[in-house]
Design an enzyme around this catalytic site. Structure first.
Site, mmCIF file in Angstrom:
data_model
loop_
_atom_site.group_PDB
_atom_site.id
_atom_site.type_symbol
_atom_site.label_atom_id
_atom_site.label_comp_id
_atom_site.label_asym_id
_atom_site.label_seq_id
_atom_site.Cartn_x
_atom_site.Cartn_y
_atom_site.Cartn_z
ATOM 1 N N HIS A 126 0.862 -1.185 0.000
ATOM 2 C CA HIS A 126 0.000 0.000 0.000
ATOM 3 C C HIS A 126 0.899 1.235 0.000
ATOM 4 C CE1 HIS A 126 -3.911 1.917 1.773
ATOM 5 N NE2 HIS A 126 -3.216 2.797 1.088
ATOM 6 N N GLU A 147 -2.613 -1.695 -3.236
ATOM 7 C CA GLU A 147 -3.747 -0.931 -2.713
ATOM 8 C C GLU A 147 -3.404 0.543 -2.709
ATOM 9 O OE1 GLU A 147 -4.616 -3.714 1.196
ATOM 10 O OE2 GLU A 147 -3.822 -1.709 1.444
ATOM 11 N N HIS A 150 -8.524 -6.162 7.154
ATOM 12 C CA HIS A 150 -8.376 -5.185 8.231
ATOM 13 C C HIS A 150 -8.671 -5.822 9.571
ATOM 14 C CE1 HIS A 150 -7.416 -1.238 9.632
ATOM 15 N NE2 HIS A 150 -7.161 -0.928 8.379
#
Ligand code: PXP
Length: 240
Positions: A43, A70, A190
């Site tokens: 990310h 991401e 998450h």
């Protein structure tokens, strides 16, 4: 079979704390694969406080499993995607200053923006997943946006798991069933951990992929990276 993608941002965070190249992020990506991970997630944020754009270039030719990038789709992110052409792009709505992703897209409100962005990602030959707050409307509009998958934001699941695990998983199962019926692939991520992962995946066995960073890298401090990845795979009912 639900695939495990290891988010290696935390390894970059440790490296960046001292500068230099230790721990080596690219080496870690290769090792996660060697130890059984079926994908690597990165990310890169605009301030490069975790993964840097240069890391993404270095990692790309080294890994043989799924590469998932991401991020928020600003122009520099989209140009990175067009150059790297990862297997999967996961769109995250986080502003540059947040500590970690703390919400998913409202796909109805952002439909036209997401449509344009996803068309560009498809043009680059990548699958596109949208990180969403888990509800039926966001799932229906994910289709309108042209997404191939949704990634369900599982922080609320993790929070409620400790109070009532049956209730915690219910909205995720409903959303996942709708997504499946609409032909969308389903990812989740998450705050998934050794404590809450098996219950989630046993209840949603048609989940395509989980993306896990914080808990997995933290567990690796105690169990080592190889053991930890094997432990997560076992939670996903995979023989190791
Ligand atoms: N999925 C997305 C879209 C994320 O932004 C993150 C955190 O970077 C994760 C999954 C992984 O979350 P965690 O680090 O809590 O496992």
């Amino acid at each position: 079979m639900t695939q495990l993608s290891v988010n290696i941002n935390k390894i970059a965070t440790i490296r960046n704390a001292r500068g230099g190249k230790y721990p080596d992020v690219a080496e870690a990506a290769k090792n996660c694969e060697r130890f059984g991970a079926q994908g690597i997630t990165v990310h890169p944020r605009p301030d490069e406080r975790h993964i840097r754009y240069s890391d993404v270039h270095e990692i790309k030719p080294l890994i043989t499993t799924e590469f998932n990038i991401e991020g928020y789709p600003n122009e520099s992110f989209l140009q990175l995607i067009e150059t790297i052409k990862p297997h999967q792009v996961t769109l995250v709505p986080d502003p540059p200053d947040v500590l970690t992703s703390n919400a998913g897209w409202d796909t109805k409100a952002n439909q036209s923006f997401l449509n344009t962005v996803i068309a560009r990602i498809h043009e680059a030959g990548c699958r596109c997943s949208i990180f969403v707050d888990t509800n039926l409307i966001n799932t229906e509009y994910a289709i309108q946006c042209g997404a191939d998958r949704i990634e369900m934001y599982t922080e609320p699941y993790a929070e409620n798991f400790v109070k009532d695990k049956k209730l915690a998983v219910k909205p995720f199962l409903e959303t996942a069933k709708l997504a499946q019926s609409l032909g969308l692939g389903i990812n989740a991520g998450h705050d998934l951990s050794l404590e809450n992962l098996a219950w989630f995946c046993d209840n949603i066995p048609f989940l395509d992929e989980v993306s896990i960073g914080h808990a997995l890298i933290s567990d690796a401090l105690y169990y080592g990276l190889e053991n930890t990845i094997q432990m997560y795979l076992r939670q996903l009912n995979q023989k190791t």
